[in-house]
Scaffold this active site. Structure first.
Site, PDB file in Angstrom:
ATOM      1  N   ARG A 257      -1.743 -10.739   1.597  1.00  0.00           N
ATOM      2  CA  ARG A 257      -1.981 -10.374  -0.163  1.00  0.00           C
ATOM      3  C   ARG A 257      -1.537  -8.713  -0.323  1.00  0.00           C
ATOM      4  NH1 ARG A 257      -6.307  -9.011  -3.105  1.00  0.00           N
ATOM      5  NH2 ARG A 257      -7.703 -10.516  -1.912  1.00  0.00           N
ATOM      6  N   HIS A 261      -6.055  -9.739  -5.698  1.00  0.00           N
ATOM      7  CA  HIS A 261      -6.291 -11.118  -5.758  1.00  0.00           C
ATOM      8  C   HIS A 261      -6.008 -11.532  -6.900  1.00  0.00           C
ATOM      9  CE1 HIS A 261      -8.643 -15.000  -5.276  1.00  0.00           C
ATOM     10  NE2 HIS A 261      -9.042 -14.830  -6.564  1.00  0.00           N
ATOM     11  N   TYR A 270     -12.508  -2.958  -1.701  1.00  0.00           N
ATOM     12  CA  TYR A 270     -12.968  -3.814   0.258  1.00  0.00           C
ATOM     13  C   TYR A 270     -11.748  -3.757   0.976  1.00  0.00           C
ATOM     14  CZ  TYR A 270      -9.633  -7.316  -2.565  1.00  0.00           C
ATOM     15  OH  TYR A 270      -9.040  -8.140  -3.479  1.00  0.00           O
TER      16      TYR A 270
END
Length: 371
Positions: A257, A261, A270
């Site tokens: 991805r 998200h 992150y």
């Protein structure tokens, strides 16, 4: 002495791949598709990417709600969707836009969905589709629907789309296990895009792969390079054929991805940008373009013209979404019963009469958001 010990070290799944990251390939492994189909695959991948780019921009301008982009997963989404047949069901989690379009869902209806217009769910149902936002909750429904297909002796499958994060939920384990028990015609298609929101795959499980879990469920598993559209198409075609024969199959499509998200997420908190750049070098569109060039099919493709055509298609869909009629008071009653009972008919007449007498009441009625 054989002491019955089982270890994942004894399993060698590897990963099914046709196109190498640099675009090279063995001609004997290429799917048996005609030139039009090879070129069509590219257009669908380009539509998937353009749709995601446009939707993110709409969200940034406040014209839709939170959106989950599938950017970087084009080969996984289109390759799998292209392998499905008419009559198959597609029950997903939101990133499968291109696969849903392949089955005939208008772009307008997906724009309406991300605007929070409930009617969009009814339109998806007309194409045997749904989006489940709650993680993994739709998988038991997949098994139930597939069981129904088996009982009806239908020549169709239910395709379940979910992510690596969903694979950690109890509902997914129960659904896949039960599908194996029932020999249900289901294809469980997991897009392992490396992150469950902010949790990387290696912190979700000690398993080397999701595909290997199929052994524990007593079904077959396939691990495929999710950035290779031809390999994904072949893997899901094989899985679909097996499912039609009563052998549900778990497919793990290993991809990445590249966007957040959702548009409410900040992936910079992150994950390392170097990681994103490494996966960008494995871009599924670039890889497939190399294949088309090698096959002599690229000269017939005008990428800029295709993007312009897709953008025009999106503009028309957006205009149709903007023009979608406002919610009427009839809808408070319309979908409760097949035939409205007399007491509700009276309430509807009384409510309309009240609104005619007190038009100021509309100041307290929230109409459908236009975006």
């Amino acid at each position: 002495m054989n002491r019955g010990r089982v270890s994942q070290d004894d399993l060698d799944f590897g990963s099914f791949q046709i196109l190498d990251p640099d675009g090279s390939y063995d001609t004997t492994t290429v799917p048996n598709l005609d030139d039009d189909a090879f070129q069509e695959l590219y257009r669908w991948m380009l539509l998937e990417r353009t749709f995601n780019d446009r939707m993110v921009k709409l969200q940034r301008r406040g014209r839709i709600g939170t959106f989950g982009s599938g950017r970087g997963q084009e080969a996984s989404i289109i390759g799998s969707g292209y392998a499905l047949a008419e009559g198959d069901w597609l029950l997903g989690m939101g990133r499968e836009a291109g696969a849903m379009f392949l089955q005939g869902l208008p772009i307008r209806d997906l724009i309406l969905f991300w605007r929070g217009v409930a009617d969009a769910n009814r339109e998806m149902a007309k194409h045997d589709q749904m989006i489940a936002i709650s993680i993994g909750s739709h998988l038991p429904l997949v098994t139930g629907a597939a069981w129904g297909m088996k009982l009806a002796d239908a020549d169709s499958v239910v395709a379940a789309y979910f992510g690596d994060g969903a694979s950690s939920t109890g509902a997914v384990h129960e659904a896949v296990n039960f599908a194996g028990v029932l020999d249900a015609p289901a294809v469980f298609f997991c897009q392992n895009n490396q992150y469950a929101i902010s949790t990387p795959f290696e912190k979700q499980t000690n398993a080397c792969s999701i595909a290997q879990r199929a052994v524990g469920y007593g079904i077959d598993g396939i691990r495929v390079d999710g950035n290779d559209v031809l390999a994904v198409y072949e893997a899901v075609s094989e899985a679909r054929e097996a499912a039609c024969s009563g052998n549900p199959t778990l497919v793990e499509s290993v991809t990445y991805r590249r966007d957040a998200h959702t548009t409410s997420d900040d992936p910079g908190r992150y994950r390392d940008e170097l990681e994103v750049e490494r996966w960008q070098e494995r871009d599924p569109l670039v890889r497939y373009e190399s294949f088309l060039r090698s096959e002599g099919l690229w000269t017939d493709i005008d990428r800029e013209a295709l993007v312009e055509e897709i953008n025009e298609e999106f503009d028309n869909a957006l205009a149709a979404a903007d023009e979608y009629e406002e919610r009427s008071v009839d809808e408070l009653f319309e979908y409760l019963y097949d035939e409205l009972p007399p007491y509700l008919q009276r309430q509807l007449v009384e409510f309309k009469a009240f609104l005619e007498e007190r038009p100021d009441a509309y100041d307290h009625i929230q109409q459908r958001v236009k975006g």
